[in-house]
Design a protein around this motif. Sequence first.
Motif, PDB file in Angstrom:
ATOM      1  N   UNK A 140      48.664  51.421  26.998  1.00 48.72           N
ATOM      2  CA  UNK A 140      48.782  51.446  28.209  1.00 48.72           C
ATOM      3  C   UNK A 140      48.410  50.062  29.041  1.00 48.72           C
ATOM      4  N   UNK A 141      49.430  49.487  30.092  1.00 49.99           N
ATOM      5  CA  UNK A 141      49.390  48.601  31.052  1.00 49.99           C
ATOM      6  C   UNK A 141      48.315  48.179  32.221  1.00 49.99           C
ATOM      7  N   UNK A 142      47.933  46.909  32.087  1.00 50.41           N
ATOM      8  CA  UNK A 142      47.380  46.380  32.695  1.00 50.41           C
ATOM      9  C   UNK A 142      48.405  45.530  33.767  1.00 50.41           C
ATOM     10  N   UNK A 143      47.782  45.540  34.946  1.00 51.09           N
ATOM     11  CA  UNK A 143      49.195  44.563  36.035  1.00 51.09           C
ATOM     12  C   UNK A 143      47.458  43.727  36.172  1.00 51.09           C
ATOM     13  N   UNK A 144      48.163  42.261  36.399  1.00 52.11           N
ATOM     14  CA  UNK A 144      47.826  41.133  36.508  1.00 52.11           C
ATOM     15  C   UNK A 144      48.581  40.349  38.124  1.00 52.11           C
ATOM     16  N   UNK A 145      47.048  40.113  39.004  1.00 51.28           N
ATOM     17  CA  UNK A 145      47.971  39.075  40.350  1.00 51.28           C
ATOM     18  C   UNK A 145      47.582  37.525  39.823  1.00 51.28           C
ATOM     19  N   UNK A 146      47.684  36.733  40.324  1.00 51.13           N
ATOM     20  CA  UNK A 146      46.570  35.450  40.251  1.00 51.13           C
ATOM     21  C   UNK A 146      47.144  35.098  41.369  1.00 51.13           C
ATOM     22  N   UNK A 147      45.722  35.373  42.392  1.00 54.04           N
ATOM     23  CA  UNK A 147      45.517  35.446  43.842  1.00 54.04           C
ATOM     24  C   UNK A 147      45.338  34.333  44.296  1.00 54.04           C
ATOM     25  N   UNK A 148      45.535  33.038  45.550  1.00 53.20           N
ATOM     26  CA  UNK A 148      45.100  32.011  46.010  1.00 53.20           C
ATOM     27  C   UNK A 148      44.247  32.715  46.767  1.00 53.20           C
ATOM     28  N   UNK A 149      42.812  32.003  46.998  1.00 55.35           N
ATOM     29  CA  UNK A 149      41.963  31.793  48.519  1.00 55.35           C
ATOM     30  C   UNK A 149      41.484  31.037  48.643  1.00 55.35           C
ATOM     31  N   UNK A 150      41.337  29.973  49.735  1.00 55.70           N
ATOM     32  CA  UNK A 150      40.931  28.873  50.619  1.00 55.70           C
ATOM     33  C   UNK A 150      38.836  29.338  50.357  1.00 55.70           C
ATOM     34  N   UNK A 151      38.128  28.706  49.859  1.00 53.38           N
ATOM     35  CA  UNK A 151      36.695  28.679  49.767  1.00 53.38           C
ATOM     36  C   UNK A 151      36.243  26.952  49.842  1.00 53.38           C
ATOM     37  N   UNK A 152      35.565  26.882  51.747  1.00 53.18           N
ATOM     38  CA  UNK A 152      35.145  25.886  52.016  1.00 53.18           C
ATOM     39  C   UNK A 152      36.222  24.576  51.709  1.00 53.18           C
ATOM     40  N   UNK A 153      37.481  25.591  52.670  1.00 50.65           N
ATOM     41  CA  UNK A 153      38.685  24.120  52.730  1.00 50.65           C
ATOM     42  C   UNK A 153      39.599  23.826  51.950  1.00 50.65           C
ATOM     43  N   UNK A 154      39.686  24.502  50.411  1.00 52.75           N
ATOM     44  CA  UNK A 154      40.299  23.844  48.773  1.00 52.75           C
ATOM     45  C   UNK A 154      40.352  25.369  48.544  1.00 52.75           C
ATOM     46  N   UNK A 155      41.746  24.995  47.946  1.00 54.11           N
ATOM     47  CA  UNK A 155      41.933  26.094  47.454  1.00 54.11           C
ATOM     48  C   UNK A 155      41.637  26.727  45.911  1.00 54.11           C
ATOM     49  N   UNK A 156      41.097  28.096  45.470  1.00 59.19           N
ATOM     50  CA  UNK A 156      41.077  27.983  44.411  1.00 59.19           C
ATOM     51  C   UNK A 156      41.695  29.440  44.075  1.00 59.19           C
ATOM     52  N   UNK A 157      42.054  29.543  43.306  1.00 57.42           N
ATOM     53  CA  UNK A 157      42.861  30.507  41.990  1.00 57.42           C
ATOM     54  C   UNK A 157      41.659  32.091  41.475  1.00 57.42           C
ATOM     55  N   UNK A 158      42.248  33.302  41.566  1.00 57.38           N
ATOM     56  CA  UNK A 158      41.729  34.445  41.061  1.00 57.38           C
ATOM     57  C   UNK A 158      42.210  35.088  40.537  1.00 57.38           C
ATOM     58  N   UNK A 159      42.288  35.686  38.781  1.00 59.91           N
ATOM     59  CA  UNK A 159      42.836  36.820  38.004  1.00 59.91           C
ATOM     60  C   UNK A 159      42.682  38.352  38.892  1.00 59.91           C
ATOM     61  N   UNK A 160      43.396  38.938  39.508  1.00 63.09           N
ATOM     62  CA  UNK A 160      43.071  39.745  40.006  1.00 63.09           C
ATOM     63  C   UNK A 160      43.869  41.483  39.169  1.00 63.09           C
ATOM     64  N   UNK A 161      42.308  41.833  38.701  1.00 61.48           N
ATOM     65  CA  UNK A 161      43.205  43.147  38.166  1.00 61.48           C
ATOM     66  C   UNK A 161      42.537  43.920  37.954  1.00 61.48           C
ATOM     67  N   UNK A 162      43.433  45.411  37.960  1.00 59.95           N
ATOM     68  CA  UNK A 162      42.252  46.996  38.007  1.00 59.95           C
ATOM     69  C   UNK A 162      41.077  47.341  36.751  1.00 59.95           C
ATOM     70  N   UNK A 163      41.866  46.832  35.929  1.00 57.50           N
ATOM     71  CA  UNK A 163      40.158  46.957  35.054  1.00 57.50           C
ATOM     72  C   UNK A 163      39.115  46.949  35.166  1.00 57.50           C
ATOM     73  N   UNK A 164      38.388  47.555  35.037  1.00 56.73           N
ATOM     74  CA  UNK A 164      36.420  47.424  35.641  1.00 56.73           C
ATOM     75  C   UNK A 164      35.867  46.215  34.716  1.00 56.73           C
ATOM     76  N   UNK A 165      36.138  47.060  33.301  1.00 53.67           N
ATOM     77  CA  UNK A 165      35.292  46.430  32.185  1.00 53.67           C
ATOM     78  C   UNK A 165      35.916  44.793  31.629  1.00 53.67           C
TER      79      UNK A 165
END
Length: 67
Positions: free
Chosen positions: A1-26
């Motif tokens: 099975x393939x798991x696609x992962x994206x590193x996304x950047x968001x601003x929280x309280x005017x500071x950048x933070x990064x998250x791993x975003x992938x579709x595997x729920x568990x």
Amino acid sequence: MSLAVIIVQHDEHDHPVWYLQYSYARALPGAPARGPYHSRSEAEEALRHLRDAAHMYGEFEISVLPA
């Protein structure tokens, strides 16, 4: 099975933070948290740990998508 992962950047309280975003729920055994990470390098390190966890679990091939 393939798991696609994206590193996304968001601003929280005017500071950048990064998250791993992938579709595997568990959570994969041994996988890192999805975030937040306070630098892109921390997120990339977490991605390496996610890759290791996926290979230990045995079912996943990780592909990193551009953000």
